[in-house]
Write an enzyme that holds these catalytic residues in place. Sequence first.
Site, short mmCIF file in Angstrom:
data_model
loop_
_atom_site.label_atom_id
_atom_site.label_comp_id
_atom_site.label_asym_id
_atom_site.label_seq_id
_atom_site.Cartn_x
_atom_site.Cartn_y
_atom_site.Cartn_z
CG HIS A 69 -8.27 -0.60 4.23
ND1 HIS A 69 -7.70 -0.33 3.01
CD2 HIS A 69 -7.24 -0.95 5.03
CE1 HIS A 69 -6.40 -0.51 3.07
NE2 HIS A 69 -6.09 -0.89 4.30
CD GLU B 277 -3.15 -0.94 2.03
OE1 GLU B 277 -4.25 -0.68 1.54
OE2 GLU B 277 -2.93 -1.04 3.25
CG HIS C 260 -5.45 -1.61 9.36
ND1 HIS C 260 -4.51 -2.60 9.19
CD2 HIS C 260 -5.55 -0.97 8.16
CE1 HIS C 260 -4.06 -2.56 7.94
NE2 HIS C 260 -4.68 -1.58 7.31
CG HIS D 236 -3.00 3.08 5.73
ND1 HIS D 236 -4.36 3.27 5.69
CD2 HIS D 236 -2.81 1.74 5.55
CE1 HIS D 236 -4.98 2.12 5.48
NE2 HIS D 236 -4.04 1.17 5.39
#
Length: 265
Positions: free
Chosen positions: A196, A107, A128, A126
């Site tokens: 996501h 990613e 989760h 980024h």
Amino acid sequence: ALGATVGLTRQPALRAWAANLFENALPPTSDFNSPRAWAFTLLGLQEYFRAMHGDLKAERVRTTIAGNLLHLFSNNGGQEWPWGEDIVAYDLDSNPLAPTAQRPYLERFIHGEIYRHRSDVMAVVHSHSPSMIPFGITNTELKPVFHMAGFLGQGSAFFEISEHAGDSDMLIREPYLGAALAKSLQQRTCVLMRGHGSTVVGQSLYQVIYRAIYAEVNAKLQLQAHSLGQIHFLNKKEAQLASDTNDGQIQRSWHLWKGRIGNIQ
């Protein structure tokens, strides 16, 4: 460029001008910490010595910088990692700048495309983060419920991957998906990604870490407050004032978190 001018020009006046600038700019390079800066300096010195043989000061700088690079490689390099640093940098096309056999991060396009589309962004996180997930799967906007999350004054953006990839594994594994995510972010600081996670941006590493942590905290508080009744969020002016104040105090939070982690070997 100055070193190449000294070494390649056939105009004596231009060579003298460039050599003077080069000699004045050269000493601080020994104190640089960036291996790329060292490498570019060595390239300049290589050209400089075409015309300036026997410059002992320049020779000492070259020896110092070359030694720094060799030391880095001896500490970090190896057969599986033929590179002088313990990290890999990527260009805006998300191509690794190191000749490594290791698989690149799937990613990485999240980061590369946001940097491409947002010139003000200097750092991206980024994650989760669990309290953020419910907002993404219900398309519920994350808003600031307290002053520590003033950076959410514009609310969170929302990214629906199925609009761009159809049925997928939900990962941003292609440049076009990274570009779509970056566009959905617009000028906001946070984008929710259904099924996501989320992505937060900032103008420095310190700021983006702060925002990532407090986005999670705000999400948890917003979920709790929702069960009690209507939420009175910070308005945009309050959020901006709070964000400006917090930006001046971020170093304190950074040192606290860094101290909790301790030394990393």
